[in-house]
Design a protein around this motif. Structure first.
Motif, PDB file in Angstrom:
ATOM      1  N   ARG A 255      19.024  51.958 -33.359  1.00  0.00           N
ATOM      2  CA  ARG A 255      18.605  53.278 -33.848  1.00  0.00           C
ATOM      3  C   ARG A 255      18.186  54.176 -32.688  1.00  0.00           C
ATOM      4  O   ARG A 255      18.272  55.395 -32.762  1.00  0.00           O
ATOM      5  N   ASN A 256      17.753  53.542 -31.584  1.00  0.00           N
ATOM      6  CA  ASN A 256      17.219  54.316 -30.453  1.00  0.00           C
ATOM      7  C   ASN A 256      18.158  54.398 -29.252  1.00  0.00           C
ATOM      8  O   ASN A 256      17.724  54.760 -28.167  1.00  0.00           O
ATOM      9  N   ASP A 259      22.217  59.194 -27.058  1.00  0.00           N
ATOM     10  CA  ASP A 259      23.293  59.932 -27.737  1.00  0.00           C
ATOM     11  C   ASP A 259      24.667  59.587 -27.145  1.00  0.00           C
ATOM     12  O   ASP A 259      25.645  59.404 -27.866  1.00  0.00           O
ATOM     13  N   ALA A 286      20.071  67.159 -33.844  1.00  0.00           N
ATOM     14  CA  ALA A 286      19.367  66.211 -34.717  1.00  0.00           C
ATOM     15  C   ALA A 286      20.343  65.425 -35.586  1.00  0.00           C
ATOM     16  O   ALA A 286      20.059  64.307 -36.014  1.00  0.00           O
ATOM     17  N   ASN A 289      21.353  61.713 -35.085  1.00  0.00           N
ATOM     18  CA  ASN A 289      20.465  60.644 -35.565  1.00  0.00           C
ATOM     19  C   ASN A 289      21.025  59.962 -36.810  1.00  0.00           C
ATOM     20  O   ASN A 289      20.772  58.781 -37.049  1.00  0.00           O
ATOM     21  N   LYS A 292      23.250  57.348 -35.559  1.00  0.00           N
ATOM     22  CA  LYS A 292      22.484  56.204 -35.036  1.00  0.00           C
ATOM     23  C   LYS A 292      21.963  55.329 -36.176  1.00  0.00           C
ATOM     24  O   LYS A 292      21.903  54.107 -36.051  1.00  0.00           O
ATOM     25  N   GLU A 293      21.573  55.975 -37.280  1.00  0.00           N
ATOM     26  CA  GLU A 293      21.108  55.198 -38.445  1.00  0.00           C
ATOM     27  C   GLU A 293      22.246  54.345 -39.009  1.00  0.00           C
ATOM     28  O   GLU A 293      22.050  53.183 -39.383  1.00  0.00           O
ATOM     29  N   GLU A 373       8.224  53.610 -30.761  1.00  0.00           N
ATOM     30  CA  GLU A 373       9.415  53.529 -31.619  1.00  0.00           C
ATOM     31  C   GLU A 373       9.811  52.069 -31.869  1.00  0.00           C
ATOM     32  O   GLU A 373      10.987  51.712 -31.818  1.00  0.00           O
ATOM     33  N   THR A 390      12.932  61.471 -32.083  1.00  0.00           N
ATOM     34  CA  THR A 390      13.886  61.521 -33.188  1.00  0.00           C
ATOM     35  C   THR A 390      13.421  62.623 -34.140  1.00  0.00           C
ATOM     36  O   THR A 390      12.292  62.550 -34.650  1.00  0.00           O
ATOM     37  N   ASP A 391      14.282  63.630 -34.346  1.00  0.00           N
ATOM     38  CA  ASP A 391      13.906  64.785 -35.185  1.00  0.00           C
ATOM     39  C   ASP A 391      12.577  65.377 -34.716  1.00  0.00           C
ATOM     40  O   ASP A 391      11.727  65.781 -35.526  1.00  0.00           O
TER      41      ASP A 391
END
Length: 409
Positions: A255-256, A259, A286, A289, A292-293, A373, A390-391
């Protein structure tokens, strides 16, 4: 010529080097091929670097080819010098056997071994009882020491010293390929790109001893866009064993990712169609993300199953969304510009009042009491920069129960 699994692997960015690209592609397109990948059981769990090789086997098996998983119970007794500045610690037979059993169990989750669709063997079966003189006469005679010394895996060790023990590793791996060719008509060896010298040694040995064609192909190692190996965190390696890396921490790792690494990870570590991979990795700001999820969920699902992936996803969402929205998590708002060059963790802990002073902050970090995180921070020089958010939000955890959110103003 019709598309085959070679094209799939190429399109997804797996292939780095091949001994005979056109012949391999043709072979994979016209018949069921037996191939192998070796895994030296140097630990009691596979890590994410091994997972790339498992995914390759899954692609190959889906296309109708037969994988051989070779557990290196014999080669681990010697140790691969590749990428090592010092000689590996010698391991006992019992430890190696235990580790091999762990690998066997984990790989069985990804590869179907029923009805001979795949084979698992251990090179201890033929390496541990070799007759040294016979081995030298049959196999050693085909290896040129001059050529071996030019191989990348040995070159890096020449200055510090290369033991004769490790010098045998390449010959033993070459012999593995010959043995698998004789027993199972295995004509293709795969591995990470750091194994290139060892792989071509095996293919060459079969050509010399058996006068038969044999091929090798290597795959990209899992690295970031900056070329650093992925799968390492402040706490150490990212393991596939849930007791060594929890499914939640595993999910958070993906998730982290940066990019710039989203496309590579989606291509190599999931089975999403490539047009979907391209769409997700082209998202900006954003929106990336969301990609990434999806990456985190897909990889966690493959490794730990749907139930654990659902739980990890729900835990991440609950922590970052509901907790913050309900106002139950203390939040500090800070200007985004303060993170442009990175803010060191000690400064951040004082600013958020999680520590009364920098010396207290230093103690918290060195004692393993701080996570950012979901990742434990072990280094007092660790810095949080704008990419870490994130966001526009980041979660810091102190001890087991104290959460604090930082948001960019």
């Amino acid at each position: 010529m019709e598309r085959n699994v070679f094209d799939v692997l190429q399109e997804r960015g797996f292939i780095k080097q091949a001994t005979h690209e056109d012949e391999i592609r043709e072979l994979l397109g016209k018949e069921k091929v037996t191939f192998y990948i070796g895994f030296d059981p140097t630990a009691d769990s596979l890590h994410v670097g091994h997972f790339v090789q498992a995914i390759v086997m899954m692609h190959m098996q889906k296309a109708g080819h037969r994988p051989i998983v070779l557990l290196g119970g014999g080669t681990t007794m010697v140790g691969d010098p590749t990428g090592k500045t010092d000689m590996r610690k010698m391991m006992t037979k019992d430890t190696i056997q235990h580790n091999a059993e762990c690998f066997k169990e984990q790989l069985s989750k990804f590869i179907d071994f029923s009805d001979g669709k795949a084979i698992m063997v251990n090179n201890a079966d033929w390496l541990l009882n070799l007759n040294y003189i016979d081995f030298l006469r049959e196999v050693g005679v085909h290896f040129s020491v001059n050529r071996m010394l030019t191989a990348e895996c040995f070159k890096a060790r020449m200055e510090k010293g290369l033991s004769f023990l490790e010098f045998n590793y390449m010959i033993m791996q070459g012999y593995d390929f010959l043995e698998l060719y004789r027993k199972y008509n295995c004509r293709l060896q795969f591995g990470g790109d750091d194994q290139w010298s060892n792989i071509i040694a095996g293919a060459d040995l079969i050509r010399r001893v058996e006068s038969a064609p044999a091929f090798g192909m290597t795959f990209k190692l899992l690295t970031t866009s900056e070329g650093k190996k992925m799968g390492k965190t402040e706490a150490g390696a990212v393991w596939l064993n849930p007791e060594k890396t929890s499914p939640y921490d595993f999910y958070q790792y993906w998730r982290n990712v940066a990019d710039a690494d989203v496309e590579n990870c989606l291509s190599l570590l999931t089975f999403l169609p490539m047009d979907e991979v391209k769409r997700l990795s082209s998202l900006e700001g954003a929106e990336i993300n969301k990609a990434k999820e999806i990456l985190a969920y897909e990889v966690t699902n493959l490794v730990h199953g749907k139930e654990e992936a659902d739980k990890a996803q729900a835990a991440a969402k609950a922590l970052f969304e509901s907790g913050a929205m309900a106002g139950s998590i203390p939040t500090t708002s800070m200007p985004a510009s303060e993170f442009d060059g990175g803010m060191d963790i000690l400064e951040l802990l004082v600013r958020t009042e999680l520590a009364a002073s920098k010396s207290e902050a230093r103690r918290l970090v060195t004692q393993g009491g701080i996570s950012v995180e979901g990742e434990k921070v072990a280094d007092i020089s660790f810095a949080v920069n704008s990419d870490s958010f994130t966001d526009g939000k980041i979660m810091i955890k102190k001890g087991k129960k104290v959460y604090h959110q930082v948001e960019l103003a």
